[in-house]
Design an enzyme around this catalytic site. Structure first.
Site, PDB file in Angstrom:
ATOM      1  N   ARG A   1       3.144 -58.349  -6.617  1.00  0.00           N
ATOM      2  CA  ARG A   1       2.537 -58.393  -5.712  1.00  0.00           C
ATOM      3  C   ARG A   1       2.829 -60.504  -5.753  1.00  0.00           C
ATOM      4  O   ARG A   1       2.204 -61.102  -7.196  1.00  0.00           O
ATOM      5  CB  ARG A   1       1.040 -58.094  -4.887  1.00  0.00           C
TER       6      ARG A   1
ATOM      7  N   GLU B   1       2.799 -64.888   1.744  1.00  0.00           N
ATOM      8  CA  GLU B   1       4.167 -63.992   2.419  1.00  0.00           C
ATOM      9  C   GLU B   1       3.474 -64.391   3.398  1.00  0.00           C
ATOM     10  O   GLU B   1       2.668 -64.292   3.643  1.00  0.00           O
ATOM     11  CB  GLU B   1       4.295 -62.616   1.357  1.00  0.00           C
TER      12      GLU B   1
ATOM     13  N   HIS C   1      10.962 -60.134  -0.235  1.00  0.00           N
ATOM     14  CA  HIS C   1      10.385 -58.589  -0.353  1.00  0.00           C
ATOM     15  C   HIS C   1      10.945 -57.255   0.200  1.00  0.00           C
ATOM     16  O   HIS C   1      10.790 -56.066   1.195  1.00  0.00           O
ATOM     17  CB  HIS C   1       8.748 -58.578  -0.217  1.00  0.00           C
TER      18      HIS C   1
HETATM   19  C1  GLV Z   1       5.979 -52.366  -1.467  1.00  0.00           C
HETATM   20  O1  GLV Z   1       5.625 -53.811  -1.950  1.00  0.00           O
HETATM   21  C2  GLV Z   1       5.108 -51.444  -2.051  1.00  0.00           C
HETATM   22  O2  GLV Z   1       3.888 -51.514  -2.552  1.00  0.00           O
HETATM   23  O3  GLV Z   1       5.836 -49.866  -1.328  1.00  0.00           O
END
Ligand code: GLV
Length: 329
Positions: free
Chosen positions: A236, A265, A283
């Site tokens: 993250r 983000e 992402h």
């Molecule tokens: C993606 O970032 C997830 O947490 O599945």
């Protein structure tokens, strides 16, 4: 029952939900606007949501009928679990099904940044590839290097397994240390954060975002890394202080970074996109056809269980709601 699905899901999953429930979908590839979200969730018993949806106390106040929240992600920092538990709403995630895709992407980023794949691709397209030359477009090897894994959950372990194929030495740091026989079996050595950061050629982050991991990698930690080291983040964004990272990349106090996630983000910290020693992805750790289908199905199954009062297989707060005696319910 009434269900809200806030993202575009594979047809098969949509029809599975539609056979049993009245489903309202938000199928655009952009997050639901907050006011619209509040409006749509008001009469719903079930919510299948995305990491881009913020599920907080305020939203839950507008969803008095909600019986289950199924997040289509392994991470759930977008959801106030305590606020959901207080209202007796089970929350689930989708662990396990995206492990390999995310571990693959962490490796792709290591290779991409160290071997300068993006720079090479751009230059070739622009007609810059004229001759092969011995000292031309040199990067650094991944094979045989030292990898430092921070956070040894499913994804961290999957990265460690891949590293064996690259004959890397693998160090790890995590909240809880594994038993020595497990460390031997996985060929991993435990290190405190400082020694991992100062030894690793690649540092790959695999922790969930919590108050404890916010800015886990900041100015001080970046300064501990080698000048030749690369930072890889597929966890993250806020785990890394992105301003401090931009400074380190600009001054080349670390060699480079591979990022799939960002602190604000989808916005990027000023200066980041001007750098050529960083590879930036949108992402997409779990973004394969296979994995996203599995995630959608898993989220749908969790939702269906919760709607009829059963414990969703991946429930995160069942014990908080029902107490330990109801564990097997
Ligand atoms: C993606 O970032 C997830 O947490 O599945």
């Amino acid at each position: 029952m009434n269900v809200l699905v806030t993202g575009n899901l594979p047809e098969k999953v949509l029809s599975l939900l539609g056979e049993m429930h009245a489903v309202e979908f938000h199928t655009e590839d952009r997050p639901l606007e907050r006011s619209r979200f509040v409006e749509m969730v008001g009469d719903k018993e079930g919510l299948l949501c995305m990491i881009t949806d913020r599920i907080d106390d305020d939203l839950l106040q507008h969803a008095p009928r909600l019986r289950v929240i199924a997040n289509m992600a392994v991470g759930y920092d977008n959801i106030d679990i305590e606020a959901a538990s207080k209202r007796g709403i089970p929350v689930s995630n989708t662990p396990g099904v995206l492990t390999d895709a995310t571990a693959d992407l962490a490796f792709a980023l290591m290779l991409a940044v160290a071997r300068r794949l993006v720079e090479g691709d751009l230059m070739t397209r622009e007609g810059g590839f004229r001759f092969w030359a011995p000292m031309y477009f040199l990067g650094h090897e991944v094979s045989g290097k030292t990898l430092g894994i921070v956070g040894l959950g499913r994804i961290g372990k999957a990265v460690a397994r891949r590293a064996r194929g690259f004959e890397m030495e693998v160090l790890y740091h995590s909240r809880t240390r594994m038993a020595p026989e497990q460390e031997r079996e996985l060929e991993l050595s435990y290190r405190d954060m400082e020694s991992l950061l100062s030894r690793a050629d690649f540092v790959s982050l695999h922790v969930p975002l919590t108050p404890d991991t916010h800015h886990l990698i900041g100015e001080k930690e970046l300064a501990m890394m080698r000048e030749s080291a690369y930072l890889i983040n597929t966890s993250r964004g806020p785990v890394v202080d992105e301003k401090a990272l931009v400074r380190a990349l600009e001054k080349r106090t670390i060699a480079g970074a591979g990022l799939d996630v960002y602190e604000e983000e989808p916005a990027l910290t000023p200066g980041l996109k001007e750098l050529n020693n960083v590879v930036l992805l949108p992402h997409m750790g779990s973004a394969t056809v296979e994995t996203r289908s599995r995630m959608a199905l898993r989220a749908a199954e969790n939702l269906l269980a919760g709607l009829v009062g059963k414990r969703p297989a991946d429930c995160l707060n069942w014990d908080d709601i029902h107490g330990n005696s109801d564990r097997r319910a």
